[in-house]
Motif scaffolding. Sequence first.
Motif, PDB file in Angstrom:
ATOM      1  N   ILE A 194       0.804  -1.217   0.000  1.00  0.00           N
ATOM      2  CA  ILE A 194       0.000   0.000   0.000  1.00  0.00           C
ATOM      3  C   ILE A 194       0.840   1.270   0.000  1.00  0.00           C
ATOM      4  O   ILE A 194       0.557   2.200  -0.753  1.00  0.00           O
ATOM      5  CB  ILE A 194      -0.986  -0.014   1.187  1.00  0.00           C
ATOM      6  CG1 ILE A 194      -1.988  -1.155   0.984  1.00  0.00           C
ATOM      7  CG2 ILE A 194      -1.713   1.325   1.313  1.00  0.00           C
ATOM      8  CD1 ILE A 194      -2.931  -1.383   2.121  1.00  0.00           C
ATOM      9  N   LEU A 195       1.879   1.332   0.811  1.00  0.00           N
ATOM     10  CA  LEU A 195       2.668   2.560   0.875  1.00  0.00           C
ATOM     11  C   LEU A 195       3.757   2.637  -0.187  1.00  0.00           C
ATOM     12  O   LEU A 195       3.921   3.666  -0.827  1.00  0.00           O
ATOM     13  CB  LEU A 195       3.303   2.720   2.259  1.00  0.00           C
ATOM     14  CG  LEU A 195       2.371   2.955   3.429  1.00  0.00           C
ATOM     15  CD1 LEU A 195       3.184   3.182   4.696  1.00  0.00           C
ATOM     16  CD2 LEU A 195       1.450   4.122   3.198  1.00  0.00           C
TER      17      LEU A 195
ATOM     18  N   PHE B 208       7.582   8.214   7.137  1.00  0.00           N
ATOM     19  CA  PHE B 208       6.206   8.683   7.238  1.00  0.00           C
ATOM     20  C   PHE B 208       6.109  10.203   7.057  1.00  0.00           C
ATOM     21  O   PHE B 208       5.273  10.680   6.289  1.00  0.00           O
ATOM     22  CB  PHE B 208       5.559   8.239   8.545  1.00  0.00           C
ATOM     23  CG  PHE B 208       5.169   6.779   8.589  1.00  0.00           C
ATOM     24  CD1 PHE B 208       5.426   5.915   7.528  1.00  0.00           C
ATOM     25  CD2 PHE B 208       4.533   6.270   9.697  1.00  0.00           C
ATOM     26  CE1 PHE B 208       5.060   4.572   7.583  1.00  0.00           C
ATOM     27  CE2 PHE B 208       4.152   4.930   9.762  1.00  0.00           C
ATOM     28  CZ  PHE B 208       4.419   4.082   8.700  1.00  0.00           C
ATOM     29  N   PRO B 209       6.962  11.008   7.726  1.00  0.00           N
ATOM     30  CA  PRO B 209       6.901  12.454   7.467  1.00  0.00           C
ATOM     31  C   PRO B 209       7.175  12.804   6.001  1.00  0.00           C
ATOM     32  O   PRO B 209       6.554  13.719   5.448  1.00  0.00           O
ATOM     33  CB  PRO B 209       7.987  13.029   8.378  1.00  0.00           C
ATOM     34  CG  PRO B 209       8.108  12.039   9.485  1.00  0.00           C
ATOM     35  CD  PRO B 209       7.866  10.693   8.837  1.00  0.00           C
TER      36      PRO B 209
ATOM     37  N   LYS C  44       4.496  14.726   3.641  1.00  0.00           N
ATOM     38  CA  LYS C  44       4.865  15.986   3.006  1.00  0.00           C
ATOM     39  C   LYS C  44       4.764  15.899   1.480  1.00  0.00           C
ATOM     40  O   LYS C  44       4.391  16.860   0.813  1.00  0.00           O
ATOM     41  CB  LYS C  44       6.293  16.370   3.421  1.00  0.00           C
ATOM     42  CG  LYS C  44       6.774  17.706   2.904  1.00  0.00           C
ATOM     43  CD  LYS C  44       8.143  18.038   3.451  1.00  0.00           C
ATOM     44  CE  LYS C  44       9.156  17.142   2.767  1.00  0.00           C
ATOM     45  NZ  LYS C  44      10.536  17.414   3.105  1.00  0.00           N
ATOM     46  N   THR C  45       5.071  14.736   0.937  1.00  0.00           N
ATOM     47  CA  THR C  45       5.198  14.581  -0.506  1.00  0.00           C
ATOM     48  C   THR C  45       3.889  14.213  -1.201  1.00  0.00           C
ATOM     49  O   THR C  45       3.601  14.708  -2.284  1.00  0.00           O
ATOM     50  CB  THR C  45       6.268  13.508  -0.824  1.00  0.00           C
ATOM     51  OG1 THR C  45       7.469  13.841  -0.138  1.00  0.00           O
ATOM     52  CG2 THR C  45       6.553  13.443  -2.308  1.00  0.00           C
ATOM     53  N   LEU C  46       3.100  13.340  -0.579  1.00  0.00           N
ATOM     54  CA  LEU C  46       1.859  12.881  -1.207  1.00  0.00           C
ATOM     55  C   LEU C  46       0.742  13.898  -0.989  1.00  0.00           C
ATOM     56  O   LEU C  46       0.680  14.538   0.058  1.00  0.00           O
ATOM     57  CB  LEU C  46       1.445  11.521  -0.631  1.00  0.00           C
ATOM     58  CG  LEU C  46       2.420  10.374  -0.875  1.00  0.00           C
ATOM     59  CD1 LEU C  46       1.959   9.124  -0.122  1.00  0.00           C
ATOM     60  CD2 LEU C  46       2.559  10.073  -2.362  1.00  0.00           C
TER      61      LEU C  46
ATOM     62  N   ASN D 229      -5.559   9.748   1.252  1.00  0.00           N
ATOM     63  CA  ASN D 229      -6.902   9.199   1.498  1.00  0.00           C
ATOM     64  C   ASN D 229      -7.044   7.803   0.902  1.00  0.00           C
ATOM     65  O   ASN D 229      -7.651   6.920   1.507  1.00  0.00           O
ATOM     66  CB  ASN D 229      -7.988  10.120   0.940  1.00  0.00           C
ATOM     67  CG  ASN D 229      -8.144  11.382   1.761  1.00  0.00           C
ATOM     68  OD1 ASN D 229      -7.804  11.423   2.940  1.00  0.00           O
ATOM     69  ND2 ASN D 229      -8.649  12.426   1.130  1.00  0.00           N
ATOM     70  N   LYS D 230      -6.478   7.602  -0.286  1.00  0.00           N
ATOM     71  CA  LYS D 230      -6.530   6.274  -0.910  1.00  0.00           C
ATOM     72  C   LYS D 230      -5.764   5.258  -0.056  1.00  0.00           C
ATOM     73  O   LYS D 230      -6.222   4.136   0.156  1.00  0.00           O
ATOM     74  CB  LYS D 230      -5.966   6.307  -2.329  1.00  0.00           C
ATOM     75  CG  LYS D 230      -6.037   4.939  -3.019  1.00  0.00           C
ATOM     76  CD  LYS D 230      -5.460   4.978  -4.408  1.00  0.00           C
ATOM     77  CE  LYS D 230      -5.479   3.652  -5.126  1.00  0.00           C
ATOM     78  NZ  LYS D 230      -5.492   2.438  -4.356  1.00  0.00           N
TER      79      LYS D 230
END
Length: 150
Positions: free
Chosen positions: A59-60, A114-115, A119-121, A127-128
């Motif tokens: 997912i990520l 994660f940060p 910041k980037t997405l 949300n997806k």
Amino acid sequence: MKRNENIVLLSRDHHSGLLCSWKIRQGIKKEIESERIKKYIIYFFEHHLEDHFREEEEILCPSFEDEYTERIRSEHQQIKILISQIKDSGAPYLFSDFADLLEQHIRFEERNWFPHLEKTLDSSDLNKIGKDLDHIHVEKKEMYNDEFWK
């Protein structure tokens, strides 16, 4: 640290991972029989980390391919190799290696990856991610009976 609501489920898992590292270190410090610690490490990997790694990678990782993502995949692989070595040999020195690598990996994800994603997405990507995680993520309570760390 305030985490984006769409990836907070994975952050909650990280708390369990840090606790796992602490428990292993406590067992080592108390000179607990190595077989007991080995069983816990394998339990934690099979009941918690495998699914967590899969969720991150499915997912990520596809959301943003970069050096962070490469590092995450590489560390997941290193941990899997270490688990295989622990299963095969059960050498106690591997327990510390596992606890250290797991903690470093989690700290990197929480402090850097994660940060970076937040910041980037953009919000629609996040949300997806949140919706996809909601569909497959299951919060797991640790149900391990041998509390050797106490």
